[in-house]
Design a protein around this motif. Structure first.
Motif, PDB file in Angstrom:
ATOM      1  N   UNK A 104       0.848  -1.296   0.065  1.00 17.55           N
ATOM      2  CA  UNK A 104      -0.493   0.374   0.269  1.00 17.55           C
ATOM      3  C   UNK A 104       0.958   1.023   0.072  1.00 17.55           C
ATOM      4  N   UNK A 105       0.665   2.441  -0.162  1.00 19.86           N
ATOM      5  CA  UNK A 105       0.845   3.742  -0.144  1.00 19.86           C
ATOM      6  C   UNK A 105       1.361   4.070   1.134  1.00 19.86           C
ATOM      7  N   UNK A 106       0.701   3.620   2.192  1.00 24.12           N
ATOM      8  CA  UNK A 106       1.396   4.130   3.867  1.00 24.12           C
ATOM      9  C   UNK A 106       0.517   4.965   4.685  1.00 24.12           C
ATOM     10  N   UNK A 107       1.283   4.787   5.677  1.00 25.17           N
ATOM     11  CA  UNK A 107      -0.546   6.001   6.451  1.00 25.17           C
ATOM     12  C   UNK A 107       1.788   6.254   7.576  1.00 25.17           C
ATOM     13  N   UNK A 108       1.481   7.572   7.202  1.00 23.48           N
ATOM     14  CA  UNK A 108       2.224   8.575   7.839  1.00 23.48           C
ATOM     15  C   UNK A 108       2.114   9.188   8.977  1.00 23.48           C
ATOM     16  N   UNK A 109       2.502   8.701  10.255  1.00 23.97           N
ATOM     17  CA  UNK A 109       1.790   9.044  11.789  1.00 23.97           C
ATOM     18  C   UNK A 109       2.769  10.103  11.583  1.00 23.97           C
ATOM     19  N   UNK A 110       2.326  11.309  12.496  1.00 26.57           N
ATOM     20  CA  UNK A 110       3.857  12.105  13.391  1.00 26.57           C
ATOM     21  C   UNK A 110       2.784  12.272  14.843  1.00 26.57           C
ATOM     22  N   UNK A 111       3.925  12.118  15.823  1.00 26.76           N
ATOM     23  CA  UNK A 111       2.795  11.425  17.314  1.00 26.76           C
ATOM     24  C   UNK A 111       3.513  12.975  18.112  1.00 26.76           C
ATOM     25  N   UNK A 112       2.910  13.685  18.087  1.00 32.00           N
ATOM     26  CA  UNK A 112       3.448  15.099  18.639  1.00 32.00           C
ATOM     27  C   UNK A 112       3.376  14.762  20.732  1.00 32.00           C
ATOM     28  N   UNK A 113       4.576  15.524  21.380  1.00 36.34           N
ATOM     29  CA  UNK A 113       4.466  15.513  22.816  1.00 36.34           C
ATOM     30  C   UNK A 113       3.524  16.643  23.477  1.00 36.34           C
TER      31      UNK A 113
END
Lengths: 113, 113
Positions: A104-113
């Motif tokens: 698949x094209x992927x899921x870009x995950x961003x986790x901020x503090x």
């Protein structure tokens, strides 16, 4: 035609905010579904293999599940270091040694503090 | 390092140049792969070598020529490329069954000018 579709394309979470990534697939006779993690500038890193509906795999804050049509990657209480692109792939061809995967094209995950 | 080493990490080449990408693994794997990763597109399978024999050539233009001299080494020879060939080229290897997924290298970032 065999296909792998991932959603959402991008996901922003606060640290500790649990969520799920989706991977839906259309392939005749699933022989294996894989989850990978890819950090910027690096190759994908293997996370899990799932073979049959109802199967679950866990690793730290990640849990992968599989149904007959889709797979979910659940992220529990994510931390900033979980930020990456998560790729899903299925086997569409097997050889005497090795397999061919559709990604698949992927899921870009961003986790901020 | 993941166990799969790709060189060079970055390559800039003109459309009339000839260059080669190198991949090396000492994991004892029997299958090796070339994948192309472009922005906003899923990983595209290019070539599969199973037990040192090429078993998949996924409609790749002849300006890309793979070579697998032994089970530990894989090359991708490039000549008269086009600007649209600019991408991240990933090498991977897997065990015979593929059950544990691929081990990817870090890739070669190719820019064709």
């Amino acid at each position: 035609e065999d296909q792998v579709t991932q959603s959402p394309e991008a996901l922003r979470l606060q640290e500790g905010e649990s969520s799920s990534l989706n991977c839906s697939y259309t392939v005749s006779g699933l022989r294996g579904l894989f989850w990978y993690r890819q950090d910027p500038g690096k190759g994908p890193e293997f996370l899990f293999t799932l073979y049959s509906a109802g199967e679950e795999k866990e690793k730290e804050r990640l849990k992968a599940t599989l149904t007959k049509k889709e797979s979910f990657l659940h992220i529990t209480a994510p931390k900033p270091e979980d930020s990456a692109t998560y790729l899903c792939a299925v086997i569409y061809m097997e050889y005497q040694a090795g397999t061919a995967l559709i990604f698949g094209k992927g899921t870009t995950l961003s986790v901020s503090s | 390092e993941t166990g799969v080493t790709q060189t060079p990490r970055h390559l800039v080449m003109g459309m009339t140049n000839k260059k080669s990408l190198k991949c090396e693994q000492h994991l004892g794997h029997n299958a090796m792969y070339w994948y192309k990763q472009s922005a906003k597109k899923p990983l595209e399978l290019m070539f599969v070598y199973s037990l040192e024999e090429r078993v998949e050539n996924n409609s790749v233009p002849s300006r890309f020529s793979p070579e697998c001299p032994n089970s530990s080494h894989l090359f991708l020879h490039l000549h008269t490329l086009q600007p649209e060939d600019s991408a991240l080229y990933l090498c991977a290897s897997s065990q015979e069954s593929g059950a544990y997924g691929y081990t990817f290298g870090s890739g070669t970032r190719l820019t064709v000018v």
